[in-house]
Design an enzyme around this catalytic site. Structure first.
Site, PDB file in Angstrom:
ATOM      1  N   SER A 140       0.865  -1.188   0.000  1.00  0.00           N
ATOM      2  CA  SER A 140       0.000   0.000   0.000  1.00  0.00           C
ATOM      3  C   SER A 140       0.891   1.223   0.000  1.00  0.00           C
ATOM      4  O   SER A 140       2.029   1.173   0.481  1.00  0.00           O
ATOM      5  CB  SER A 140      -0.871   0.030   1.261  1.00  0.00           C
ATOM      6  OG  SER A 140      -1.526   1.282   1.371  1.00  0.00           O
ATOM      7  N   TYR A 153      -1.454  -0.328  10.247  1.00  0.00           N
ATOM      8  CA  TYR A 153      -1.532  -0.622   8.804  1.00  0.00           C
ATOM      9  C   TYR A 153      -0.268  -0.138   8.086  1.00  0.00           C
ATOM     10  O   TYR A 153       0.322  -0.880   7.301  1.00  0.00           O
ATOM     11  CB  TYR A 153      -2.787   0.042   8.225  1.00  0.00           C
ATOM     12  CG  TYR A 153      -3.055  -0.329   6.790  1.00  0.00           C
ATOM     13  CD1 TYR A 153      -3.336  -1.644   6.435  1.00  0.00           C
ATOM     14  CD2 TYR A 153      -3.056   0.635   5.786  1.00  0.00           C
ATOM     15  CE1 TYR A 153      -3.586  -1.989   5.110  1.00  0.00           C
ATOM     16  CE2 TYR A 153      -3.313   0.303   4.466  1.00  0.00           C
ATOM     17  CZ  TYR A 153      -3.582  -1.008   4.134  1.00  0.00           C
ATOM     18  OH  TYR A 153      -3.829  -1.349   2.829  1.00  0.00           O
TER      19      TYR A 153
HETATM   20  N1  LIG Z   1      -8.837  -0.832  -0.945  1.00  0.00           N
HETATM   21  C1  LIG Z   1      -7.836   0.018  -0.724  1.00  0.00           C
HETATM   22  O1  LIG Z   1      -8.029   1.238  -0.636  1.00  0.00           O
HETATM   23  C2  LIG Z   1      -6.428  -0.513  -0.615  1.00  0.00           C
HETATM   24  C3  LIG Z   1      -5.378   0.402  -0.724  1.00  0.00           C
HETATM   25  C4  LIG Z   1      -4.065  -0.059  -0.630  1.00  0.00           C
HETATM   26  C5  LIG Z   1      -3.814  -1.401  -0.418  1.00  0.00           C
HETATM   27  N2  LIG Z   1      -4.855  -2.267  -0.312  1.00  0.00           N
HETATM   28  C6  LIG Z   1      -4.526  -3.674  -0.075  1.00  0.00           C
HETATM   29  O2  LIG Z   1      -5.038  -4.451  -1.117  1.00  0.00           O
HETATM   30  C7  LIG Z   1      -5.345  -5.750  -0.632  1.00  0.00           C
HETATM   31  C8  LIG Z   1      -6.772  -6.103  -1.019  1.00  0.00           C
HETATM   32  O3  LIG Z   1      -7.625  -5.124  -0.454  1.00  0.00           O
HETATM   33  P1  LIG Z   1      -9.130  -4.933  -0.972  1.00  0.00           P
HETATM   34  O4  LIG Z   1      -9.428  -3.501  -0.810  1.00  0.00           O
HETATM   35  O5  LIG Z   1      -9.338  -5.584  -2.278  1.00  0.00           O
HETATM   36  O6  LIG Z   1      -9.900  -5.734   0.206  1.00  0.00           O
HETATM   37  P2  LIG Z   1     -11.235  -6.631   0.238  1.00  0.00           P
HETATM   38  O7  LIG Z   1     -11.688  -6.625   1.665  1.00  0.00           O
HETATM   39  O8  LIG Z   1     -12.189  -6.193  -0.811  1.00  0.00           O
HETATM   40  O9  LIG Z   1     -10.700  -8.080  -0.119  1.00  0.00           O
HETATM   41  C9  LIG Z   1      -9.820  -8.760   0.735  1.00  0.00           C
HETATM   42  C10 LIG Z   1      -9.787 -10.222   0.379  1.00  0.00           C
HETATM   43  O10 LIG Z   1      -8.828 -10.863   1.241  1.00  0.00           O
HETATM   44  C11 LIG Z   1      -9.441 -11.971   1.883  1.00  0.00           C
HETATM   45  N3  LIG Z   1      -8.823 -12.132   3.190  1.00  0.00           N
HETATM   46  C12 LIG Z   1      -8.684 -11.201   4.164  1.00  0.00           C
HETATM   47  N4  LIG Z   1      -8.024 -11.720   5.208  1.00  0.00           N
HETATM   48  C13 LIG Z   1      -7.748 -13.014   4.874  1.00  0.00           C
HETATM   49  C14 LIG Z   1      -7.079 -14.070   5.522  1.00  0.00           C
HETATM   50  N5  LIG Z   1      -6.567 -13.920   6.744  1.00  0.00           N
HETATM   51  N6  LIG Z   1      -6.956 -15.250   4.883  1.00  0.00           N
HETATM   52  C15 LIG Z   1      -7.487 -15.415   3.645  1.00  0.00           C
HETATM   53  N7  LIG Z   1      -8.123 -14.458   2.975  1.00  0.00           N
HETATM   54  C16 LIG Z   1      -8.248 -13.275   3.592  1.00  0.00           C
HETATM   55  C17 LIG Z   1     -10.921 -11.634   1.938  1.00  0.00           C
HETATM   56  O11 LIG Z   1     -11.693 -12.808   2.056  1.00  0.00           O
HETATM   57  C18 LIG Z   1     -11.099 -10.961   0.589  1.00  0.00           C
HETATM   58  O12 LIG Z   1     -11.198 -11.947  -0.438  1.00  0.00           O
HETATM   59  C19 LIG Z   1      -5.101  -5.715   0.878  1.00  0.00           C
HETATM   60  O13 LIG Z   1      -3.828  -6.247   1.148  1.00  0.00           O
HETATM   61  C20 LIG Z   1      -5.149  -4.232   1.187  1.00  0.00           C
HETATM   62  O14 LIG Z   1      -4.382  -3.907   2.338  1.00  0.00           O
HETATM   63  C21 LIG Z   1      -6.156  -1.863  -0.408  1.00  0.00           C
END
Ligand SMILES: NC(=O)c1ccc[n+]([C@@H]2O[C@H](COP(=O)([O-])OP(=O)(O)OC[C@H]3O[C@@H](n4cnc5c(N)ncnc54)[C@H](O)[C@@H]3O)[C@@H](O)[C@H]2O)c1
Length: 252
Positions: A140, A153
């Site tokens: 991130s 985070y």
């Molecule tokens: N959405 C944002 O603004 C953003 C920004 C920067 C980074 N990210 C990173 O991107 C990645 C995905 O985020 P997103 O926004 O798509 O989230 P999301 O909540 O839409 O999806 C997360 C996915 O991870 C799975 N998951 C979570 N914890 C788990 C675990 N312990 N074991 C197995 N599966 C698990 C969930 O079931 C889901 O499929 C994350 O690492 C997040 O930190 C997101």
């Protein structure tokens, strides 16, 4: 960025950035294994893959559980090995250090950092054995800059970037490339969950959009495109790299 004939493993591939990645990989011809913990979301992906004729095996499990990784390996071996590992599963919590309890800190690190570590321990030996592979860690922009009330985070995503660089050094000579994507704020179910907890979700969204120079949230497909680049041979000279896709947030 063709992924034809590649076997790709993606964690958290049932929602948001992970799901967009799985959809992109499928269109690019990959055969896939997805590890995610939410059963209804996993069922929905199985159904979508069946309808569209995609080859996607879904393992319901937790990235912090070594047993789940054993099941991922079994599925990958059925497909003939692993070429790509995307450590995407993760989440964020709000709070300064003083507002963050030790249990919440540890749970976050378990998923965001230890989950990626366990994934690499399971999958990278297969890549070394075949002399090639690409690991893509979804970090991130929070791992690159400080952000208000995101202490755990920010620290966890900085750890993911450190892991990326250390592994790039250790495994380059074995044919394994290790890179990371650093997304900015992205429209996803994860974002919606955070927005639901604040007093004024509309105002909060406006604030988050305004932090990014492009004045909007990313679509998950825009992050998946960077993951796809790093996963494919299009990035064959990249290792230890961080591709920041944050709408300009970190340069403002
Ligand atoms: N959405 C944002 O603004 C953003 C920004 C920067 C980074 N990210 C990173 O991107 C990645 C995905 O985020 P997103 O926004 O798509 O989230 P999301 O909540 O839409 O999806 C997360 C996915 O991870 C799975 N998951 C979570 N914890 C788990 C675990 N312990 N074991 C197995 N599966 C698990 C969930 O079931 C889901 O499929 C994350 O690492 C997040 O930190 C997101």
């Amino acid at each position: 960025m063709s992924l034809k004939h590649k076997v790709c493993v993606t964690t958290g591939g049932t929602s948001g950035i992970g799901l967009a990645t799985v959809r992109l990989f499928a269109v690019e011809g990959a055969r896939q294994v997805v590890l995610a913990k939410d059963k209804p979301e996993c069922d929905a992906l199985v159904q979508e893959a069946g309808t569209r004729g995609w080859q996607v095996a879904v393992v319901v499990g937790d990235v912090t559980d070594p047993g789940a990784w054993d099941r991922v390996l079994e599925e990958a071996d059925l497909l003939g090995g692993v070429d790509v590992l995307v450590n995407n599963a993760g989440y964020g919590i709000q709070g300064t250090v003083l507002e963050t309890g030790p249990a919440d800190w540890e749970a976050l690190f378990a998923t965001n950092v230890t989950g990626a570590f366990l994934g690499c321990r399971a999958i990278v030996p297969r890549m070394i054995a075949q002399g090639s592979g690409a690991v893509v860690n979804v970090a991130s922009v929070a791992g690159q800059i400080g952000m208000p009330r995101r202490a755990a985070y920010c620290a966890s995503k900085a750890a993911v970037l450190g892991l990326t660089r250390a592994m790039a050094v250790d495994h380059a000579s074995e044919g394994v490339r290790v890179n990371a994507v650093a997304p900015g704020t992205t429209d996803s179910p994860y974002f919606s969950k955070i927005a639901a907890d604040v007093a004024d979700p509309v105002e909060y969204r406006r604030y988050l959009e305004g932090r990014q120079l492009l004045n909007r949230l990313a679509d998950a497909s825009e992050i998946a495109a960077a993951v796809g680049f790093l996963a494919s041979d299009a990035s064959s000279f990249a290792t230890g790299s961080v591709v920041t896709v944050d709408g300009g947030m970190s340069v403002a």
